[in-house]
Scaffold this motif. Structure first.
Motif, PDB file in Angstrom:
ATOM      1  N   LYS A 113      36.375  29.574  34.791  1.00 22.54           N
ATOM      2  CA  LYS A 113      35.687  30.699  35.435  1.00 22.54           C
ATOM      3  C   LYS A 113      36.223  31.966  34.789  1.00 22.54           C
ATOM      4  O   LYS A 113      37.279  32.466  35.187  1.00 22.54           O
ATOM      5  CB  LYS A 113      35.945  30.685  36.938  1.00 22.54           C
ATOM      6  CG  LYS A 113      35.435  29.430  37.621  1.00 22.54           C
ATOM      7  CD  LYS A 113      35.819  29.394  39.099  1.00 22.54           C
ATOM      8  CE  LYS A 113      35.309  28.109  39.759  1.00 22.54           C
ATOM      9  NZ  LYS A 113      35.711  28.011  41.176  1.00 22.54           N
TER      10      LYS A 113
ATOM     11  N   ARG B  23      37.567  35.009  36.910  1.00 21.20           N
ATOM     12  CA  ARG B  23      38.781  34.691  37.662  1.00 21.20           C
ATOM     13  C   ARG B  23      39.967  34.509  36.714  1.00 21.20           C
ATOM     14  O   ARG B  23      41.094  34.930  37.018  1.00 21.20           O
ATOM     15  CB  ARG B  23      38.549  33.423  38.482  1.00 21.20           C
ATOM     16  CG  ARG B  23      39.682  33.072  39.423  1.00 21.20           C
ATOM     17  CD  ARG B  23      39.799  34.074  40.551  1.00 21.20           C
ATOM     18  NE  ARG B  23      40.947  33.813  41.394  1.00 21.20           N
ATOM     19  CZ  ARG B  23      40.985  32.891  42.373  1.00 21.20           C
ATOM     20  NH1 ARG B  23      39.907  32.149  42.633  1.00 21.20           N
ATOM     21  NH2 ARG B  23      42.046  32.740  43.110  1.00 21.20           N
TER      22      ARG B  23
ATOM     23  N   LYS C  73      41.166  37.865  35.578  1.00 22.39           N
ATOM     24  CA  LYS C  73      41.916  38.483  36.673  1.00 22.39           C
ATOM     25  C   LYS C  73      43.335  37.923  36.750  1.00 22.39           C
ATOM     26  O   LYS C  73      44.313  38.678  36.902  1.00 22.39           O
ATOM     27  CB  LYS C  73      41.192  38.245  37.994  1.00 22.39           C
ATOM     28  CG  LYS C  73      41.899  38.816  39.209  1.00 22.39           C
ATOM     29  CD  LYS C  73      41.129  38.509  40.483  1.00 22.39           C
ATOM     30  CE  LYS C  73      41.875  39.035  41.717  1.00 22.39           C
ATOM     31  NZ  LYS C  73      41.135  38.733  42.960  1.00 22.39           N
ATOM     32  N   GLU C  74      43.483  36.604  36.654  1.00 21.26           N
ATOM     33  CA  GLU C  74      44.799  35.982  36.713  1.00 21.26           C
ATOM     34  C   GLU C  74      45.642  36.331  35.492  1.00 21.26           C
ATOM     35  O   GLU C  74      46.871  36.466  35.583  1.00 21.26           O
ATOM     36  CB  GLU C  74      44.668  34.466  36.855  1.00 21.26           C
ATOM     37  CG  GLU C  74      44.240  34.010  38.235  1.00 21.26           C
ATOM     38  CD  GLU C  74      45.183  34.512  39.318  1.00 21.26           C
ATOM     39  OE1 GLU C  74      46.406  34.279  39.204  1.00 21.26           O
ATOM     40  OE2 GLU C  74      44.712  35.162  40.265  1.00 21.26           O
TER      41      GLU C  74
ATOM     42  N   HIS D 163      39.400  44.424  35.340  1.00 19.31           N
ATOM     43  CA  HIS D 163      40.714  43.884  35.703  1.00 19.31           C
ATOM     44  C   HIS D 163      41.862  44.597  34.975  1.00 19.31           C
ATOM     45  O   HIS D 163      42.981  44.082  34.922  1.00 19.31           O
ATOM     46  CB  HIS D 163      40.750  42.382  35.441  1.00 19.31           C
ATOM     47  CG  HIS D 163      39.779  41.619  36.294  1.00 19.31           C
ATOM     48  ND1 HIS D 163      39.811  41.648  37.667  1.00 19.31           N
ATOM     49  CD2 HIS D 163      38.718  40.823  35.961  1.00 19.31           C
ATOM     50  CE1 HIS D 163      38.826  40.906  38.161  1.00 19.31           C
ATOM     51  NE2 HIS D 163      38.157  40.387  37.142  1.00 19.31           N
TER      52      HIS D 163
END
Length: 229
Positions: A84, A87, A90-91, A152
């Motif tokens: 993904k 996501r 972001k991580e 992000h």
């Protein structure tokens, strides 16, 4: 030159990129993550003697388990589209130290379109033959991917888009395009989801779809280097 700290290779496969990272950054501990144990077996052989840990895990799940600011560089070659991307980006921002580097290459959504078209048609035609689902999340274009990175907190320092047309040899018109593609590695993974190496109705239909499609088989991709914060 990168800051001191751990380097994380997401979707490392057989460790080709990891080995180059180990050679260029011998003072940095490396963690190579892949969901395929068979791939990791090859990576371990390639990385023997290096300051590298190989982890069998889904790359996003692994990242979620790691503490904030625990990596100086995160690298991924051709892998984030199978997770993904938003996501994962972001991580990556959470795991990187301030000024840390995120470098990756990923296919766009239109890559290998004739193959993806044939695969989806075969899935619907022979659902009982499907052994696992294939749901890629490749970004549609650079504008969308750039917005993800900026949202992000990444500052993009370099990016380059490109494409590579796969030109089959003349003999595939008579001998079959599918059998040739299986030998090139282009269909790596697809043969785990459908019985493409077995002679039968699935391979016949797949071949029929490939031969009827005049669109070039093209890898369309983007390479990116971005800094955290």
């Amino acid at each position: 030159q990168i800051q001191p700290g751990r380097i994380l290779d997401l979707g490392c496969g057989t460790g080709y990129t990891t080995a180059h990272l180990a050679a260029h950054y011998p003072d940095h501990p490396l963690t190579a993550v892949d969901i395929s144990e068979n791939m990791l077996d090859q990576a371990r052989k390639r990385l023997s003697g290096q300051n590298t840990e190989c982890v069998h895990a889904d790359m996003l799940e692994y990242m979620l388990s790691q503490p904030a600011e625990s990596a100086s560089m995160i690298v991924s070659g051709w892998a984030i589209g199978y997770s993904k991307p938003d996501r994962l980006i972001k991580e990556s921002a959470r795991l990187l130290i301030p000024g840390g580097t995120f470098a990756f290459v990923v296919n766009y959504a239109d890559t290998l379109h004739p193959i993806l078209f044939a695969f989806r048609k075969c899935m619907f035609q022979f659902p009982e033959k499907v052994t696992m689902a294939y749901i890629p999340h490749f970004p549609k274009n650079w504008a969308i991917l750039r917005k993800m990175l900026q949202r992000h907190g990444f500052n993009i320092t370099w990016h380059d888009e490109g494409e590579q047309v796969i030109i089959p040899p003349e003999h595939t018109k008579e001998d079959g395009l599918l059998s040739w593609l299986l030998k090139t590695g282009v269909l790596a993974g697809f043969d785990q989801m459908l019985p493409l190496t077995e002679h039968g109705e699935v391979t016949q239909y797949f071949e029929q779809l490939l031969q009827a499609n005049n669109e070039p088989i093209t890898h369309h991709y983007v390479s990116v280097v971005a800094k955290c914060g």
